[in-house]
Write a protein that holds these residues in place. Structure first.
Motif, mmCIF file in Angstrom:
data_model
loop_
_atom_site.group_PDB
_atom_site.id
_atom_site.type_symbol
_atom_site.label_atom_id
_atom_site.label_comp_id
_atom_site.label_asym_id
_atom_site.label_seq_id
_atom_site.Cartn_x
_atom_site.Cartn_y
_atom_site.Cartn_z
ATOM 1 N N SER A 90 0.832 -1.202 0.000
ATOM 2 C CA SER A 90 0.000 0.000 0.000
ATOM 3 C C SER A 90 0.869 1.257 0.000
ATOM 4 O O SER A 90 0.570 2.238 -0.685
ATOM 5 N N ARG B 261 0.472 8.058 -5.924
ATOM 6 C CA ARG B 261 -0.981 8.274 -5.963
ATOM 7 C C ARG B 261 -1.398 9.349 -6.965
ATOM 8 O O ARG B 261 -2.335 9.146 -7.743
ATOM 9 N N LEU C 228 -7.175 3.152 0.179
ATOM 10 C CA LEU C 228 -5.803 2.658 0.276
ATOM 11 C C LEU C 228 -5.017 3.477 1.306
ATOM 12 O O LEU C 228 -4.225 2.927 2.084
ATOM 13 N N HIS D 177 -3.394 2.003 4.773
ATOM 14 C CA HIS D 177 -1.987 2.153 5.137
ATOM 15 C C HIS D 177 -1.818 2.872 6.471
ATOM 16 O O HIS D 177 -0.907 2.551 7.236
#
Length: 354
Positions: free
Chosen positions: A25, A32, A113, A117
């Motif tokens: 992750s 991202r 996500l 994490h």
């Protein structure tokens, strides 16, 4: 040394899957902004204070849809993120037009996500578990390097086990672990210190937790209610006038009974993506109540503000993102193979011997 070896193996066997999840992750979240995949994601960010004031006014105009916070576009993401209650939110372009909207974080992969994490999808409890895992991770690195030293003459560079057998996996684990030990030490330490601030004392001195707490403490709550007549253009203009070199990063409505609108800005010297240069405005009148320049913070607070950008690769461009990707993928390999060899491969070996 035998006891250290047993502690290292058992801790790895118990936490292996968690380390796999955190590694994968984390490696995905580093990139991202590159895989969000929405229109206008590559737009150049607005820098004109007047345009940012107009944008804030448009986004805050309707009390029914007013977001709890606005995170403005950055150099890596050309969208404005709006956050609402209960995980709801939206992305808007820099004209204020909504590009994507969601009612739950499950509708956006980058959001769940991130929650996985940072909180294991379990709020404060999950965050505490991750903090403990990070602390144990520090033990992994130190004990692993200590145990490797006895076998250093057999070291071989390998990114993947020579064979999927327990002896080959153990050897790969030792050699890969020592290669990425500095990166894992950085990842584990910064991640743990962000969850458990007393860990910052390990590098910043015993007075660091109190100094950090004081540096991040907002002004005293006033309890004032948010007025519908707030002049958002004036707030943005005041913030830029007070800190003309800083970049406007975030506007947040009052939390609980604080009665304060907070504005965060990022000075050119700051690594933290949203900066720690903060202004607070009265929620009922828009009057400036207090301002704090991140450059005036004590050295311990300034050093602590480097932990997140280093951990999340928010500094150093593509080169550092690739470095932290290697850290995440290596952690996933070490955790996954450790869990498999500890719980399954060893059992198969014992069955064959029987």
């Amino acid at each position: 040394m035998r006891l250290l070896d047993q502690l290292h193996r058992w801790a790895g066997g118990v936490l292996g899957i968690l380390l796999l999840v955190l590694g994968l992750s984390g490696a995905a979240l580093v990139h991202r902004d590159a895989w969000i995949g929405l229109p206008h994601v590559s737009d150049q960010r607005l820098v004109d204070p007047a345009a940012l004031g107009d944008l804030t006014t448009r986004l805050m105009a309707d009390p029914a849809t007013r977001p709890q916070s606005i995170i403005f576009a950055s150099d890596t993401l050309g969208l404005v993120r709006l956050s609402g209650k209960g995980g709801a939110g939206a992305y808007a372009d820099q004209s204020g037009a909504i590009v994507a909207r969601w009612s739950s974080q499950w509708e956006r992969p980058e959001l769940w996500l991130f929650d996985l994490h940072h909180h294991l999808l379990a709020g404060d409890v999950g965050e505490a578990i991750i903090g403990v895992a990070g602390a144990v991770g520090l033990f992994f690195v130190i004990s692993g390097v200590t145990l490797w030293w006895r076998t250093r003459k057999s070291f071989a560079f390998r990114l993947w086990p020579a064979r999927i057998t327990r002896p080959a996996i153990l050897r790969h684990h030792r050699d890969l672990g020592v290669l990425v030990a500095p990166l894992l030490l950085l990842s584990f330490y910064t991640g743990t210190a962000l969850v458990f601030r007393p860990f910052a004392a390990l590098t910043l001195g015993p007075g660091a937790p109190a100094a950090i707490e004081a540096a991040l403490k907002p002004p005293r709550a006033s309890g004032a209610r948010l007025s519908d007549a707030i002049d958002w253009r004036a707030i943005v203009a005041t913030a830029h006038k007070r800190f003309p070199e800083a970049e406007l990063r975030l506007v947040s409505l009052p939390r609980k009974d604080s009665g304060l609108i907070s504005v965060r800005m990022r000075q050119p010297e700051e690594w933290l993506p949203n900066g720690r240069t903060t202004l607070w405005f009265a929620a009922d009148s828009g009057r400036l109540v207090a301002a704090r320049d991140a450059r005036d913070l004590g050295w311990q607070a300034r050093a602590f503000n480097l932990f997140y950008p280093l951990h999340a690769a928010k500094v150093g461009g593509l080169a550092w993102r690739l470095v932290m990707t290697i850290s995440g993928l290596a952690l996933a390999l070490l955790g996954g193979f450790t869990c498999w060899s500890f719980w399954f491969a060893r059992r198969r070996t014992q069955i064959r011997r029987a």
